[in-house]
Structures are given as C-alpha cells and as structure tokens.
Design a protein around this motif. Structure first.
Motif, PDB file in Angstrom:
ATOM      1  N   SER A 271       0.820  -1.219   0.000  1.00  0.00           N
ATOM      2  CA  SER A 271       0.000   0.000   0.000  1.00  0.00           C
ATOM      3  C   SER A 271       0.851   1.266   0.000  1.00  0.00           C
ATOM      4  CB  SER A 271      -0.918   0.023   1.233  1.00  0.00           C
ATOM      5  OG  SER A 271      -1.815  -1.066   1.199  1.00  0.00           O
ATOM      6  N   GLU A 274       0.842   3.895   3.023  1.00  0.00           N
ATOM      7  CA  GLU A 274       0.933   3.208   4.318  1.00  0.00           C
ATOM      8  C   GLU A 274       2.216   2.386   4.440  1.00  0.00           C
ATOM      9  OE1 GLU A 274      -3.227   4.217   3.422  1.00  0.00           O
ATOM     10  OE2 GLU A 274      -1.674   3.115   2.308  1.00  0.00           O
ATOM     11  N   ASP A 275       2.565   1.645   3.390  1.00  0.00           N
ATOM     12  CA  ASP A 275       3.758   0.803   3.431  1.00  0.00           C
ATOM     13  C   ASP A 275       4.989   1.499   2.842  1.00  0.00           C
ATOM     14  OD1 ASP A 275       2.287  -1.342   4.517  1.00  0.00           O
ATOM     15  OD2 ASP A 275       1.633  -1.968   2.512  1.00  0.00           O
ATOM     16  N   SER A 277       6.140   5.404   0.815  1.00  0.00           N
ATOM     17  CA  SER A 277       5.794   6.717   0.268  1.00  0.00           C
ATOM     18  C   SER A 277       6.510   6.943  -1.066  1.00  0.00           C
ATOM     19  CB  SER A 277       6.193   7.831   1.246  1.00  0.00           C
ATOM     20  OG  SER A 277       5.313   7.871   2.359  1.00  0.00           O
ATOM     21  N   GLU A 339       3.524  10.054   3.420  1.00  0.00           N
ATOM     22  CA  GLU A 339       3.176  10.286   4.812  1.00  0.00           C
ATOM     23  C   GLU A 339       4.296   9.701   5.673  1.00  0.00           C
ATOM     24  OE1 GLU A 339       0.467   6.476   6.166  1.00  0.00           O
ATOM     25  OE2 GLU A 339      -0.580   8.283   5.496  1.00  0.00           O
ATOM     26  N   VAL A 342       5.050   4.093   8.972  1.00  0.00           N
ATOM     27  CA  VAL A 342       4.387   3.398  10.083  1.00  0.00           C
ATOM     28  C   VAL A 342       5.429   2.632  10.886  1.00  0.00           C
ATOM     29  CG1 VAL A 342       2.658   1.670  10.691  1.00  0.00           C
ATOM     30  CG2 VAL A 342       2.241   3.236   8.782  1.00  0.00           C
TER      31      VAL A 342
END
Length: 344
Positions: A271, A274-275, A277, A339, A342
């Motif tokens: 993703s 999420e995973d 950038s 972003e 994580v």
C-alpha cells in the motif's frame, strides 16, 4: 484582388515599413501601433507571406527541436507534450514554426539534425535534453550554429544558453521532505545515467542523505528509462530486498515512472503511502490522476519550453546577446502518496 501591405498601411494610417516591422514583431514599434496594425490586418483579411519574407531575409522562420534517444520516450511521456506547448507559444509569438527531429535511435536523430542544419531548413535548434556525452551538441558547436538547451550542459556551461531547473536543489528538497516526515530508508529511482538531469538529481539526493547523517546505499539507487516499464522494473528490483531492508520511501525522477511503480506495488499488495511513500517529479496530469494522487515536484515544464523558444529567438535576432543561464523555479506539490512511515 489580394490585400497588400500598402492596403493595410493605408487602413491603419501608418507607413508600409511600419506594417512590415509589426509583422516582424520589431521591439521598436509601440504596443499601441502593433495593436492598431494587427487590427487592420484582421479587418482586411491580410495574411503575411512568410515564405517570401524568409527568402528576402535569408531566414526560414523555423526552429528545429531535437528529442532525446528513442521516440518511444518522447511520444509516451507527458513531459514532452507540456514542454512543446511552451515552445510553441514562445515561437508563435514571434511568427516562428517548429520542426521536430525524432528517431528510433541516437544515430537516426543525429542524421536528422545534420540533414536539417546542412539543408538550411531551420534558423536555430533547441535540444530538449542535456547529456553527459552528446554528438549533436558537439556538431552544433563546431558549426557555430545557433542553439539553446533545456537542461544544464555537462560541459561548456559558460558558452551555451540554457534553460533549466536547479535539479540538484530540487532533488535535495524532495529527499529532505521525506526525511522530515521521518523516513530514513529512502531509495532513488532515476533515469538514463547519461542525462545531466539524472546526475544532478542524484547529487541532490546524496547531499540530503549526507546532511541528515543517513547512510548511502548502492542497492537503493536504480536507473531506468522514463517510461512505465522503467518504474516497474526498478521497484521489482527493490522489492527483492529483505523485508526489513526495503526502503520506506522513494524519490522517483519522473511521474510516468512513478505510475509504473504504483501499479507494480498494487499488484504486490503493497500500500501507498501506508507501506511506502512516493515523491516524483514533473507534476503532470499523470500525477493527479494516479491512485493515490502522487506528491510531485512541479518543475514548471511549460515555462522551460516557453523560455527556451524566447531566448533562442532573441539570439537569432541579435547574435551578440550574452550567453544566459535561465533557472525556472520548482515547488513540491503534496498529495496523498507521502506520509510518515508506520514502521521504520
């Protein structure tokens, strides 16, 4: 009966020589007079005979455009239609036409340029790229033929007028942007290593890592063509790294390549953001239409083309104008592909 310059001059209440100067877009003619003469031309339906003018002036009123490498990149990558719009507008303002040289390989393009120049088909040439080694550039220099480059020359920087971004700073800004989000494992997916833009952006990427005291990893640096397939091939190679060593962010040198990256990651079930950038370059329509929309460095492609036309024509009108380096500003447009990581 056809309308002549004398008819336009009489209608506009100016001298025929003034009409000729307006047609040639002479800077000594005031904007008010130009507007009056052009309105008269429009009212009378007068169209200048550019072929006759060219014969009289020993000028073709044509600019040659030289594309990099294979025509596949030129016709598939959205960068080029955008830069062409800028080139076209700058040329049209000065009643110049454009002639494009393309080919399936560098030899075909080189031969096309030689035929164009030696055949007297163009007044000047714009190179739509800058290479570390370039036969065409050397050929134009040896013949002292007028030309301008889009991109910084690898050599002879002080001798060649060129329009460019500060690509080293742009890539550093892009990498800094990802670092400030918290990313430490950042990969660089660049284009052809013989292109100066690739060299400059890699330098900016390296400088950002050094300033942030982050390690430089050779296996995080990949070079591919500015096509969908280039992005796909690059990210497949990166995803072969062990899971905990994979980058959490990518600086991709081109939006079309980044779209290939997105498609491949989606197929792999990874993703964005999420995973991982993604921050790319060019900010063309591709970046807005991607899913998710791509954060991208806007390099103002239209302005690159417009200024290249403008400065070549200025040089054609007055060969004594000094060599110029024109830098077009860039800015990062944040969308939804970037972003904070994580997991670091």
């Amino acid at each position: 009966m056809s309308i002549t310059i004398k008819d336009v001059a009489k209608y506009a209440n100016v001298a025929p020589s003034t009409v000729s100067r307006v047609i040639a877009n002479n800077p000594r003619i005031s904007d008010r007079t130009k507007e009056k003469v052009r309105e008269a031309m429009k009212e009378l339906g007068y169209h200048p005979n550019f072929i006759a003018r060219s014969l009289a002036n020993q000028s073709t009123q044509v600019i040659g455009l030289v594309t990099p490498g294979s025509s596949d990149v030129f016709f598939q990558n959205p960068f080029f239609p955008t830069v062409l719009r800028g080139l076209s507008e700058g040329a049209h303002e000065n009643q110049y036409a454009l002639q494009l040289v393309t080919g399936q390989n560098e030899e075909e393009i080189y031969n096309g340029v030689v035929q164009m120049v030696q055949g007297g088909r163009v007044d000047g040439v714009i190179l739509l790229y800058s290479k570390v080694e370039d036969r065409i550039l050397m050929y134009l220099r040896e013949r002292n033929f007028p030309f301008v480059m889009i991109g910084k020359p690898f050599n002879f920087v002080e001798e060649i007028t060129h329009v460019d971004n500060d690509n080293a700073q742009a890539a550093k800004d892009a990498t800094d942007f990802l670092i400030e989000l918290g990313h430490e494992r950042i990969s660089f997916i660049g284009g052809d290593e013989n292109l100066v833009v690739t060299v400059e952006r890699l330098t900016g990427y390296e400088n950002a890592l050094t300033q942030a005291s982050l390690p430089y990893r050779e296996d995080y640096i990949l070079h591919q063509s500015f096509l969908l397939e280039g992005g796909q091939d690059a990210v497949c190679e990166l995803m072969e790294l062990p899971l905990m060593e994979r980058p959490t962010a990518l600086v991709v040198a081109d939006d079309l390549m980044a779209l290939g990256v997105l498609n491949t990651l989606n197929e792999l079930g990874i993703s964005v953001p999420e995973d991982i950038s993604i921050l790319s370059f060019n900010n063309v329509l591709t970046s807005e239409m991607a899913r998710p929309p791509l954060s991208s460095v806007d390099i103002n492609i239209f302005n690159l083309g417009y200024n290249a036309s403008k400065h070549l024509i200025e040089r054609l009108k007055n060969p004594e104008v000094p060599v110029k380096r024109v830098i077009i500003e860039h800015e990062i447009v944040k969308r939804f592909s970037t972003e904070a990581p994580v997991h670091k």
